[in-house]
Design an enzyme around this catalytic site. Sequence first.
Site, mmCIF file in Angstrom:
data_model
loop_
_atom_site.group_PDB
_atom_site.id
_atom_site.type_symbol
_atom_site.label_atom_id
_atom_site.label_comp_id
_atom_site.label_asym_id
_atom_site.label_seq_id
_atom_site.Cartn_x
_atom_site.Cartn_y
_atom_site.Cartn_z
ATOM 1 N N ASP A 11 0.879 -1.173 0.000
ATOM 2 C CA ASP A 11 0.000 0.000 0.000
ATOM 3 C C ASP A 11 0.914 1.219 0.000
ATOM 4 O OD1 ASP A 11 -2.333 1.638 0.317
ATOM 5 O OD2 ASP A 11 -1.944 1.773 2.461
ATOM 6 N N SER A 12 0.312 2.398 -0.155
ATOM 7 C CA SER A 12 1.109 3.618 -0.071
ATOM 8 C C SER A 12 1.565 3.883 1.365
ATOM 9 C CB SER A 12 0.260 4.797 -0.543
ATOM 10 O OG SER A 12 -0.846 4.945 0.333
ATOM 11 N N CYS A 75 -4.409 -1.456 -1.869
ATOM 12 C CA CYS A 75 -4.578 -0.022 -2.064
ATOM 13 C C CYS A 75 -5.573 0.191 -3.203
ATOM 14 C CB CYS A 75 -3.219 0.583 -2.427
ATOM 15 S SG CYS A 75 -3.285 2.330 -2.851
ATOM 16 N N ASN A 76 -6.672 0.863 -2.899
ATOM 17 C CA ASN A 76 -7.688 1.108 -3.922
ATOM 18 C C ASN A 76 -7.144 1.979 -5.048
ATOM 19 O OD1 ASN A 76 -10.637 0.322 -2.710
ATOM 20 N ND2 ASN A 76 -9.225 0.875 -1.093
ATOM 21 N N THR A 77 -6.328 2.966 -4.685
ATOM 22 C CA THR A 77 -5.816 3.915 -5.677
ATOM 23 C C THR A 77 -4.906 3.201 -6.674
ATOM 24 O OG1 THR A 77 -5.832 5.545 -3.879
ATOM 25 C CG2 THR A 77 -4.739 6.185 -5.920
ATOM 26 N N CYS A 189 -11.010 3.295 0.732
ATOM 27 C CA CYS A 189 -9.563 3.496 0.879
ATOM 28 C C CYS A 189 -9.148 2.648 2.068
ATOM 29 C CB CYS A 189 -9.253 4.968 1.152
ATOM 30 S SG CYS A 189 -7.547 5.291 1.691
ATOM 31 N N THR A 190 -8.059 1.911 1.922
ATOM 32 C CA THR A 190 -7.702 0.952 2.970
ATOM 33 C C THR A 190 -7.232 1.630 4.267
ATOM 34 O OG1 THR A 190 -5.521 0.706 1.937
ATOM 35 C CG2 THR A 190 -7.202 -0.939 1.391
ATOM 36 N N HIS A 191 -6.936 2.925 4.205
ATOM 37 C CA HIS A 191 -6.604 3.641 5.446
ATOM 38 C C HIS A 191 -7.850 3.867 6.324
ATOM 39 C CE1 HIS A 191 -2.757 4.681 3.538
ATOM 40 N NE2 HIS A 191 -2.365 5.267 4.659
HETATM 41 N N1 DGL Z 1 -4.629 3.385 1.093
HETATM 42 C C1 DGL Z 1 -4.749 3.880 -0.220
HETATM 43 C C2 DGL Z 1 -6.056 3.458 -0.889
HETATM 44 O O1 DGL Z 1 -6.650 2.482 -0.532
HETATM 45 C C3 DGL Z 1 -4.491 5.313 -0.557
HETATM 46 C C4 DGL Z 1 -3.849 6.268 0.373
HETATM 47 C C5 DGL Z 1 -3.078 7.338 -0.361
HETATM 48 O O2 DGL Z 1 -3.681 8.312 -0.870
HETATM 49 O O3 DGL Z 1 -1.869 7.181 -0.453
HETATM 50 O O4 DGL Z 1 -6.488 4.087 -1.826
#
Ligand code: DGL
Length: 259
Positions: A11-12, A75-77, A189-191
């Site tokens: 992930d990021s 990570c969705n992005t 978003c996984t966060h």
């Molecule tokens: N955790 C990431 C997601 O699921 C993105 C967080 C970021 O913007 O870096 O999209």
Amino acid sequence: MSSKAPIGVFDSGVGGLSVLRALRAELPHEDFVYLADSGFAPYGERGDAHVITRTRTVTERLLQEHQVKALVMACNTATAAAIDLMRAAYPHLPLVGVEPALKPAVALSKTRRIGVIGTRGTLGSAKVRALHESLKDQAEFILVPCDGLADAIQNDDASQIAELCARYMQALGSFGNEEGQIDTLVLGCTHYPFAQQQLAAHAGENVTMIETGEPVARQTRRLLQAADLLKAQGQGQVALLTTGSPQVLEAAARRWLGI
Ligand code: DGL
């Protein structure tokens, strides 16, 4: 490829730990290498070219240095921007991505009004737009990109998290079980599962929040099984890597996964 090799997860930043938590519960014998690319985060506000380059770089590192047998893009992005390219580039690698759970939300929602939060990159992506379009007849979706929220969670900045949750939940509108109210919120978003309490403080008790860790873990099991790569025994080790601050990742892993 050996079934003894670890599974790569990236992930990021710390967000993918919400997926790793579900993976460890579903696949207790597997070893994992988790990479938080926080030196190059946030992904969600940087555009596709950056996310694609980072996804390729991180994948190469996990393959070359750790010989991972499968890859979970937690990570969705990154999934929205790069999974098609990744499937073409690594046709033999079992690959699992995450996407906002719009379909499961339709199955759950009674009011047929569904909130969707995610990064600007995810919600503006062709993939999510197509998914949204395909479900438009079945429910009304309110999409709100949450600039800064993943970063605030990454930095464990409580006051910033509270402020942003208040702002974006207000932008979504009214929550509840009455007609015209949002009764289901997709955490795209996984966060965001790590801010679930702060989000719930605005949504109220009756709102269902949907994250994607468990279905992703089940899909990972299915792919490993099909490729005959499931590990049948072992304690399940986790190695944590980051391109950013090791202290931040270690603290998050301790707090949210107890490791
Ligand atoms: N955790 C990431 C997601 O699921 C993105 C967080 C970021 O913007 O870096 O999209």
